[in-house]
Design a protein around this motif. Structure first.
Motif: not given
Ligand SMILES: NC(=O)c1ccc[n+]([C@@H]2O[C@H](COP(=O)([O-])OP(=O)(O)OC[C@H]3O[C@@H](n4cnc5c(N)ncnc54)[C@H](O)[C@@H]3O)[C@@H](O)[C@H]2O)c1
Length: 321
Positions: A16-24, A42-44, A85-87, A103-105, A172-176, A182-187
């Motif tokens: 879940s959340g597989g299109a995000g920074y970690l998931g992809s 949800i492709f936010r 991962l959705a959060a 609700a999500l986390n 997880l440590a802070t990811v880069f 891509l995310r540009v909000d990570l340190l």
């Molecule tokens: N990136 C980091 O440094 C880091 C470190 C520790 C933990 N995490 C955890 O890893 C997870 C993923 O983080 P990320 O950096 O990939 O964030 P991200 O925002 O890039 O990815 C989150 C993904 O979840 C999806 N999503 C959001 N709400 C949803 C919903 N209601 N239903 C389905 N999908 C939904 C978004 O569309 C997005 O693709 C999170 O749980 C985060 O807390 C991230």
């Protein structure tokens, strides 16, 4: 020597959340390893991060909300491994949408843990933000005292995964580094973006010690947990590497060395999660996992190929708020 591999019966993974920074970054690696992977998102932040893997016959992509309980429950029940991962990610985003963050986390993860059958595997993306203020070297036995809504909700989700589902939590440590989304909000990514666009800027809390891990090494750590699950169940693991425990100023110096004309100076400001700690990664290393393959400097060099060229519209969704 690593603990024995135990994933002979594992065929399907739901991310879940597989299109995000970690998931992809995770999904292509798990497809490569021969698993069938379903992305539920949800492709936010859009779906383009999946374009490079759409050809893969073992990939299923479903647009949907993890808060759509009947739909998410049916998907959870039909997969061997669940990576949730959705959060709402990071303290600024949680502050902006506190109800959705809870609700999500938290609530959604607690519910998910009730649906799982004993043969299913759940691996949770936890965070160092759960620790809050830490004295001395931080191990998994250091008490969690989160100081932000992000840290609190992530810790509640982790507790459900460990206690209700006997799952695995990776703190997880802070990811880069570079990922299809891509995310540009990570340190590190953020400092590098500032270095490329502003050249001179202030760094707050420059002597705070932080800890980092490349996004590809995060994907590898989850793969290790998928494949060595029974040796890890019911436990939280810090995921990172002692060699990447660095102060923010040490990171800034690495960036200065790679960005011409860049000058990062000490400034005022605070981190709401109060992260200033040195972390031990011995627990996961003792299982035989090699935690790091990409250094901070390598991550900086790869990001420099794209960060200076990002457009305003691209940057808008990369800031995660
Ligand atoms: N990136 C980091 O440094 C880091 C470190 C520790 C933990 N995490 C955890 O890893 C997870 C993923 O983080 P990320 O950096 O990939 O964030 P991200 O925002 O890039 O990815 C989150 C993904 O979840 C999806 N999503 C959001 N709400 C949803 C919903 N209601 N239903 C389905 N999908 C939904 C978004 O569309 C997005 O693709 C999170 O749980 C985060 O807390 C991230």
């Amino acid at each position: 020597m690593s603990v024995p591999r135990d994933d002979q019966n594992v065929k399907t993974i739901l991310v879940s959340g597989g299109a995000g920074y970690l998931g992809s970054t995770m999904v292509p690696l798990y497809l490569e390893q021969g698993y069938k992977v379903t992305v539920y998102d949800i492709f936010r932040w859009g779906s383009a991060s999946l374009l490079g893997i759409l050809h893969h016959p073992n990939l299923t992509v479903i647009k949907g909300d993890v808060l759509d309980t009947p739909r998410y429950k049916a998907l959870v029940e039909s997969h061997d491994v669940i990576i949730h991962l959705a959060a709402i990610v990071g303290y600024p985003a949680c502050k902006k949408e506190p109800e959705l963050a809870t609700a999500l986390n938290q609530t959604c993860v607690e519910q998910l843990c009730e649906w799982l059958k004993p043969h299913q595997r759940v691996i949770y993306a936890s965070t160092g933000s759960c620790y809050g203020v830490v004295e001395g070297i931080c191990t998994e036995d250091t008490p969690c005292n989160p100081v932000s809504l992000y840290g609190e909700t992530k810790q509640a989700g982790e507790t459900a995964v460990l206690k209700k589902a006997n799952g695995v939590a990776l703190r997880l440590a802070t990811v880069f580094g570079a990922s299809p989304r891509l995310r540009v909000d990570l340190l590190i990514n953020d400092l590098l973006h500032k270095a490329c666009t502003m050249k001179t800027f202030d760094l707050y809390e420059p002597h705070f010690k932080r800890t980092f891990l490349h996004v590809k090494d995060v994907a590898r750590a989850f793969l290790f947990a998928i494949q060595h699950y029974t040796s890890m169940q019911g436990n939280a693991y810090n995921v990172g590497d002692e060699s990447m425990n660095l102060t923010k100023m040490e990171v800034a110096k690495l960036i200065e060395a790679n960005v011409e004309g860049c000058n990062i100076t000490e400034g005022k400001g605070t981190d709401a999660d109060k992260r200033d700690y040195e972390v031990s990664y011995q627990k996961i290393k003792k299982l035989g996992h090699q935690t790091v393959t990409v250094t901070v400097e390598q991550g900086i060099k790869e990001l420099l190929k794209i960060i200076p060229h990002l457009s305003e519209s691209e940057l808008k969704i990369m800031k995660n708020v």
